[in-house]
Enzyme design. Structure first.
Site, PDB file in Angstrom:
ATOM      1  CD  GLU A  70      43.095  30.102  45.841  1.00 18.41           C
ATOM      2  OE1 GLU A  70      43.577  29.816  44.726  1.00 18.41           O
ATOM      3  OE2 GLU A  70      42.610  31.216  46.116  1.00 18.41           O
ATOM      4  CG  ASP A  86      40.378  33.472  46.804  1.00 14.40           C
ATOM      5  OD1 ASP A  86      39.992  33.235  45.654  1.00 14.40           O
ATOM      6  OD2 ASP A  86      41.585  33.676  47.105  1.00 14.40           O
ATOM      7  CB  ILE A  88      45.205  37.235  47.214  1.00 16.95           C
ATOM      8  CG1 ILE A  88      45.975  37.737  48.432  1.00 16.95           C
ATOM      9  CG2 ILE A  88      45.292  38.275  46.085  1.00 16.95           C
ATOM     10  CD1 ILE A  88      47.446  38.083  48.142  1.00 16.95           C
ATOM     11  CG  ASP A  89      39.065  35.985  43.594  1.00 17.10           C
ATOM     12  OD1 ASP A  89      37.981  36.457  43.239  1.00 17.10           O
ATOM     13  OD2 ASP A  89      39.653  35.070  42.972  1.00 17.10           O
ATOM     14  CB  THR A  91      46.889  35.042  43.095  1.00 17.89           C
ATOM     15  OG1 THR A  91      46.130  34.779  44.283  1.00 17.89           O
ATOM     16  CG2 THR A  91      48.360  34.941  43.408  1.00 17.89           C
ATOM     17  CG  ASP A 214      37.829  31.247  42.613  1.00 17.52           C
ATOM     18  OD1 ASP A 214      37.927  30.234  41.874  1.00 17.52           O
ATOM     19  OD2 ASP A 214      38.787  31.794  43.173  1.00 17.52           O
TER      20      ASP A 214
HETATM   21  C1  LIP Z   1      40.867  33.372  39.959  1.00 15.50           C
HETATM   22  C2  LIP Z   1      39.427  33.750  39.719  1.00 15.50           C
HETATM   23  C3  LIP Z   1      39.223  34.143  38.249  1.00 15.50           C
HETATM   24  C4  LIP Z   1      39.507  32.988  37.385  1.00 15.50           C
HETATM   25  C5  LIP Z   1      40.926  32.537  37.626  1.00 15.50           C
HETATM   26  C6  LIP Z   1      41.167  32.198  39.100  1.00 15.50           C
HETATM   27  P1  LIP Z   1      42.467  33.055  42.052  1.00 15.50           P
HETATM   28  O1  LIP Z   1      41.024  33.006  41.299  1.00 15.50           O
HETATM   29  O2  LIP Z   1      39.104  34.826  40.502  1.00 15.50           O
HETATM   30  O3  LIP Z   1      37.915  34.538  37.989  1.00 15.50           O
HETATM   31  O4  LIP Z   1      39.314  33.346  36.050  1.00 15.50           O
HETATM   32  O5  LIP Z   1      41.147  31.402  36.838  1.00 15.50           O
HETATM   33  O6  LIP Z   1      40.370  31.105  39.469  1.00 15.50           O
HETATM   34  O7  LIP Z   1      43.230  31.835  41.585  1.00 15.50           O
HETATM   35  O8  LIP Z   1      43.158  34.307  41.723  1.00 15.50           O
HETATM   36  O9  LIP Z   1      42.108  32.962  43.517  1.00 15.50           O
END
Ligand code: LIP
Length: 264
Positions: A70, A86, A88-89, A91, A214
Site C-alpha cells: 500500500e 497492507d 495496517i488495514d 488506519t 485490502d
Molecule cells: C480501508 C479498508 C476499508 C475501507 C476504507 C479503507 P485502509 O483500508 O479496509 O474497508 O472502507 O475506505 O480502504 O486505507 O485502512 O488500508
C-alpha cells in the site's frame, strides 16, 4: 522456476506479520500522528515502518519475489510469486484507537491466489489459509455461518475515501439492507470484515472500490472457509474489480437480488 514449499511460504509470511505487529503494538502507547494521502485517507509512520519490516522479512528469504504494498507501491520482478501487503488495514481506526485494524498479507502465484494471512488487532487473532487446505483462526478450522435468509442476517460493509457515485450508491444499499436484515455494521477494515464472514461472525460483507491490498489475503481465507465470492452483479470477483460480495453462500442469491435495483 521450482515451486517453493507452501508451509515455508506461510511461515515466512506469519513471521513478517508478527514482526510488524510488534511495531504496531509498540506504537499504540504513543501519540499517533498522521498525515493525509487524501481528504480522509490517512497514513502514519507506523504504517510505513510496519511495511518496511514485512518487506525486509520476506526479502530476507525470497529476494527475487515481486511485492505490491500500500505505501511503497509495486516492485515487480520475473518471479511468479507476488506478495500483496497492507501494513495496517483500518488506519483510520488505528489513529483513533478504535479496536478494529490489522495486517493483511496475501501471496499470489502466477496471478492466482495461493495463501492469505490476516492478523486482527488489537484483540490479536491470526487468520490463515493455503489454497486447497482450508482456513484457520488461531489454528482452529473455520466455517461460515449457516444463516439461510437476509432477515436473520447480520451484514458488514465499508465506504471508500472518494465520496463519488459508488459511495452514494452504497449509502442506498446500506439503508436498504439495514431495513431488511438484523443489521449492517461499518467497522472500517475490509480484511477483518472478510475474516469475520469467513468464520461466521457475520453472514455477509460487501464493498465498492477496494484496493488489492485490502482484500488479497481475505479472499483466500474466505474462499477456503467455504464462502461464496462474486462482484455485486454476481460475476466472478477480480482483484482489480469495482465491487466485492462475500457471503456464507446460503444468502448470496437473495443478497444479489435485493441489490440489483440499486446498481448502475
Ligand atoms: C480501508 C479498508 C476499508 C475501507 C476504507 C479503507 P485502509 O483500508 O479496509 O474497508 O472502507 O475506505 O480502504 O486505507 O485502512 O488500508
Amino acid at each position: 522456476m521450482s515451486h517453493i514449499n507452501n508451509d515455508n511460504l506461510l511461515n515466512v509470511g506469519i513471521e513478517a506479520c508478527l514482526a510488524a505487529s510488534n511495531v504496531i503494538m509498540d506504537a499504540t502507547s504513543l501519540p499517533r500522528a498522521s498525515s493525509h494521502k487524501g481528504k480522509t485517507d490517512l497514513v502514519t509512520e507506523t504504517d510505513v515502518l510496519s511495511e518496511k519490516v514485512i518487506k525486509s522479512t520476506i526479502r530476507s528469504e525470497f529476494s527475487d519475489h515481486s511485492i505490491m504494498a500500500e505505501e511503497s507501491g509495486k516492485e515487480i520482478t520475473q518471479s511468479k510469486y507476488l506478495w500483496i501487503i497492507d501494513p495496517i488495514d483500518g488506519t483510520t481506526n488505528f489513529v483513533h484507537g478504535y479496536p478494529s485494524y490489522g495486517i493483511s498479507i496475501g501471496l499470489y502465484y502466477d496471478n492466482k491466489p495461493l495463501l492469505g494471512i490476516v492478523l486482527e488487532m488489537p484483540n490479536v487473532k491470526l487468520y490463515t489459509a493455503i489454497k486447497g487446505y482450508g482456513a484457520f483462526c488461531e489454528g482452529e478450522k473455520i466455517r461460515p455461518s449457516s444463516t439461510t435468509s437476509l432477515n436473520e442476517s447480520l451484514l458488514v460493509t465499508g465506504f471508500g475515501y472518494d465520496h463519488l457515485e459508488n459511495w452514494k450508491r452504497n449509502m442506498e444499499l446500506f439503508k436498504h439492507f439495514t431495513d431488511i436484515t438484523q443489521g449492517v455494521r461499518r467497522l472500517g477494515a475490509a480484511s477483518i470484515d472478510i475474516c469475520h464472514a469467513a468464520c461466521g461472525i457475520v453472514d455477509g460483507y460487501w464493498e465498492y472500490d477496494l484496493k488489492p491490498w485490502d482484500m488479497a489475503a481475505g479472499i483466500i481465507i474466505a474462499s477456503e472457509s467455504g464462502c461464496r465470492i462474486t462482484d455485486l452483479n454476481g460475476y466472478d470477483h477480480e482483484l482489480e474489480g469495482e465491487s466485492i460480495v462475500i457471503t456464507n453462500n446460503l444468502i448470496h442469491d437473495e443478497f444479489l437480488a435485493e441489490s440489483r435495483p440499486y446498481l448502475n
